[in-house]
Scaffold this motif. Structure first.
Motif, PDB file in Angstrom:
ATOM      1  N   ALA A 329      -9.653  -1.940  -8.298  1.00 33.43           N
ATOM      2  CA  ALA A 329      -9.048  -3.028  -9.213  1.00 33.43           C
ATOM      3  C   ALA A 329      -9.012  -4.581  -8.499  1.00 33.43           C
ATOM      4  N   GLY A 330      -9.941  -5.212  -9.115  1.00 38.95           N
ATOM      5  CA  GLY A 330     -10.378  -6.648  -8.528  1.00 38.95           C
ATOM      6  C   GLY A 330     -11.040  -6.304  -7.230  1.00 38.95           C
ATOM      7  N   SER A 331     -10.673  -6.731  -6.025  1.00 35.02           N
ATOM      8  CA  SER A 331     -11.389  -6.816  -4.795  1.00 35.02           C
ATOM      9  C   SER A 331     -10.737  -5.615  -4.038  1.00 35.02           C
ATOM     10  N   THR A 332      -9.757  -4.922  -4.510  1.00 39.62           N
ATOM     11  CA  THR A 332      -8.915  -3.744  -3.657  1.00 39.62           C
ATOM     12  C   THR A 332      -9.190  -2.434  -4.349  1.00 39.62           C
ATOM     13  N   THR A 333      -9.626  -1.622  -3.304  1.00 39.97           N
ATOM     14  CA  THR A 333      -9.640  -0.165  -3.967  1.00 39.97           C
ATOM     15  C   THR A 333      -8.343   0.679  -3.587  1.00 39.97           C
ATOM     16  N   TYR A 334      -7.783   1.488  -4.612  1.00 40.98           N
ATOM     17  CA  TYR A 334      -6.810   2.062  -4.563  1.00 40.98           C
ATOM     18  C   TYR A 334      -7.112   3.782  -4.551  1.00 40.98           C
ATOM     19  N   THR A 335      -6.194   4.270  -3.723  1.00 35.85           N
ATOM     20  CA  THR A 335      -6.308   5.826  -3.805  1.00 35.85           C
ATOM     21  C   THR A 335      -5.073   6.406  -4.397  1.00 35.85           C
ATOM     22  N   ILE A 336      -5.120   7.178  -5.379  1.00 40.52           N
ATOM     23  CA  ILE A 336      -4.019   7.980  -6.093  1.00 40.52           C
ATOM     24  C   ILE A 336      -3.656   8.962  -5.109  1.00 40.52           C
ATOM     25  N   GLY A 337      -2.233   8.883  -5.307  1.00 31.49           N
ATOM     26  CA  GLY A 337      -1.378   9.637  -4.083  1.00 31.49           C
ATOM     27  C   GLY A 337      -0.926  10.857  -4.858  1.00 31.49           C
ATOM     28  N   LYS A 338       0.042  11.511  -4.294  1.00 35.65           N
ATOM     29  CA  LYS A 338       0.430  12.827  -4.612  1.00 35.65           C
ATOM     30  C   LYS A 338       1.316  12.456  -5.906  1.00 35.65           C
ATOM     31  N   ASP A 339       1.046  13.425  -6.909  1.00 36.75           N
ATOM     32  CA  ASP A 339       1.838  13.351  -8.203  1.00 36.75           C
ATOM     33  C   ASP A 339       1.123  12.108  -9.183  1.00 36.75           C
ATOM     34  N   GLY A 340      -0.071  11.708  -8.765  1.00 38.01           N
ATOM     35  CA  GLY A 340      -0.679  10.675  -9.658  1.00 38.01           C
ATOM     36  C   GLY A 340      -0.015   9.380  -9.396  1.00 38.01           C
ATOM     37  N   VAL A 341       0.445   9.055  -8.367  1.00 40.24           N
ATOM     38  CA  VAL A 341       1.174   7.729  -8.051  1.00 40.24           C
ATOM     39  C   VAL A 341       0.214   6.867  -7.252  1.00 40.24           C
ATOM     40  N   ILE A 342       0.196   5.474  -7.906  1.00 40.35           N
ATOM     41  CA  ILE A 342      -0.811   4.475  -7.249  1.00 40.35           C
ATOM     42  C   ILE A 342       0.230   3.369  -6.877  1.00 40.35           C
ATOM     43  N   SER A 343       0.282   3.337  -5.634  1.00 38.81           N
ATOM     44  CA  SER A 343       1.275   2.187  -4.933  1.00 38.81           C
ATOM     45  C   SER A 343       0.604   0.996  -4.765  1.00 38.81           C
ATOM     46  N   LEU A 344       1.277  -0.047  -5.246  1.00 38.68           N
ATOM     47  CA  LEU A 344       0.753  -1.597  -5.243  1.00 38.68           C
ATOM     48  C   LEU A 344       0.634  -2.057  -3.819  1.00 38.68           C
ATOM     49  N   GLY A 345       1.680  -1.590  -2.877  1.00 41.47           N
ATOM     50  CA  GLY A 345       2.007  -2.173  -1.643  1.00 41.47           C
ATOM     51  C   GLY A 345       3.381  -2.499  -1.107  1.00 41.47           C
TER      52      GLY A 345
END
Length: 360
Positions: A329-345
């Motif tokens: 997403a943009g310049s950041t790579t996100y990893t999907i966590g448990k239960d489908g949660v994507i944490s902004l930070g």
């Protein structure tokens, strides 16, 4: 029948009969096609293809808890800008009241009937939207929740503003330092059913079990329903009911601003500490006049941006919502966590030293 033709047939049927019946009868993807993995409805049949081309021309509907709420206005603006950059369309619908759960249901149904490709929803109640969201998913629509989640099997992914545990615990840590780890405290929340608020409060209560807070006592949780006047009155009521109150945590942007307004013009300014989740623009003057020492938040525009990009990634088949998947997403790579949660930070703490660096 091709999916586009099937959707048109469904729309025609929906016009002549109940929406729920129509969507159940001829969804582009039936409920049996939606494969639940782990605790969530992590996406449709097939595997994610992280190298899939990002689709353009999609329509993503944003459904905040409340339209014309400054927080959601900022968040959804971030979503709109991200979609424009990605070559897709943005639309927003939603209730004018932060407690209108039935209104949210009707808006989910409206977006489903309009055949959007994906929707980003901030749920007012963890379970009330489930039937409508599942109908949307069974009709091939990708569902992302952001800011406030629903049940895990009622969406594809949840974009979390930060770790719920981080938010809950740091609120207590901030306030405890301000009151010298001693005294009565209260919480001024939003709606009593708000998923995110209740999750954070649970972590606040757990944090308070630490022996270092043995002299800190939580005396009440009040609810202002994300309404400025109600939140103002609830703050007044807390101080009348608990004259020895030393601090208030308000994990809601509407609530903390209303509480600051009350404290700023009362005899309690400088005597009762206030922290919580607020926007720098709302809280700037209260930090500068000494009403508030420090508060925190994430950037809501970035939250909306990530929700939009996650929705497009789902609709493009780049992710399904399963744990361990990654997307950019943009310049950041996100990893999907448990239960489908994507944490902004992690949240940012704002005080007199840095608040003028932020403008939202």
């Amino acid at each position: 029948m091709p999916k586009s033709s099937l959707r048109r047939a469904c729309a025609a049927l929906a016009a002549g009969t109940s929406l729920a019946l129509a969507l159940t009868a001829c969804g582009g993807t039936t409920k049996s096609d939606v494969q639940k993995e782990g605790a969530g409805a992590a996406a449709a049949a097939g595997k994610a293809d992280p190298h899939a081309v990002t689709k353009t021309g999609l329509t993503v509907g944003f459904l905040p808890k409340q339209v014309n709420n400054p927080y959601f206005t900022t968040a959804d603006k971030g979503g709109r800008q991200a979609l424009a950059e990605l070559g897709s369309k943005y639309k927003e619908v939603g209730p004018s009241s932060a407690t209108d759960t039935s209104g949210q249901v009707s808006y989910v149904n409206t977006l489903t009937q309009q055949q959007v490709d994906a929707m980003a929803v901030s749920a007012q109640d963890p379970g009330a939207l489930c039937t409508a969201l599942k109908q949307a998913m069974s009709n091939g629509i990708k569902v992302v929740t952001y800011d406030s989640d629903t049940k895990t099997d009622c969406r594809n992914a949840f974009v979390s503003q930060a770790s719920a545990e981080d938010l809950g615990r740091t609120e207590v840590q901030l306030l405890a330092r301000q009151i010298g780890y001693k005294g009565e405290i209260a919480i001024l929340s939003a709606a009593q059913t708000a998923t995110n608020q209740n999750t954070w409060i649970d972590f606040m209560k757990d944090e308070l079990k630490d022996p270092k807070y043995k002299d800190v006592k939580l005396v009440k949780i009040a609810y202002g329903n994300d309404d400025p006047q109600q939140s103002f009155q609830q703050t007044q009521g807390l101080l009348q009911e608990h004259p020895n109150l030393k601090g208030i945590i308000s994990p809601t942007t509407v609530g903390i601003k209303a509480a600051a307004q009350y404290l700023s013009g009362s005899k309690y300014r400088g005597k009762v500490e206030l922290t919580g989740l607020g926007t720098p623009n709302d809280m700037r003057k209260y930090v500068k006049n000494g009403t508030v020492e420090a508060f925190e938040l994430w950037d809501p525009a970035k939250l909306g941006d990530l929700a939009a990009r996650a929705a497009v990634a789902l609709a493009s088949g780049q992710i399904t919502g399963r744990e361990g998947e990654t997307f950019k997403a943009g310049s950041t790579t996100y990893t999907i966590g448990k239960d489908g949660v994507i944490s902004l930070g992690k949240p940012t703490v704002f005080d007199a030293r840095n608040i003028d660096q932020y403008h939202f």
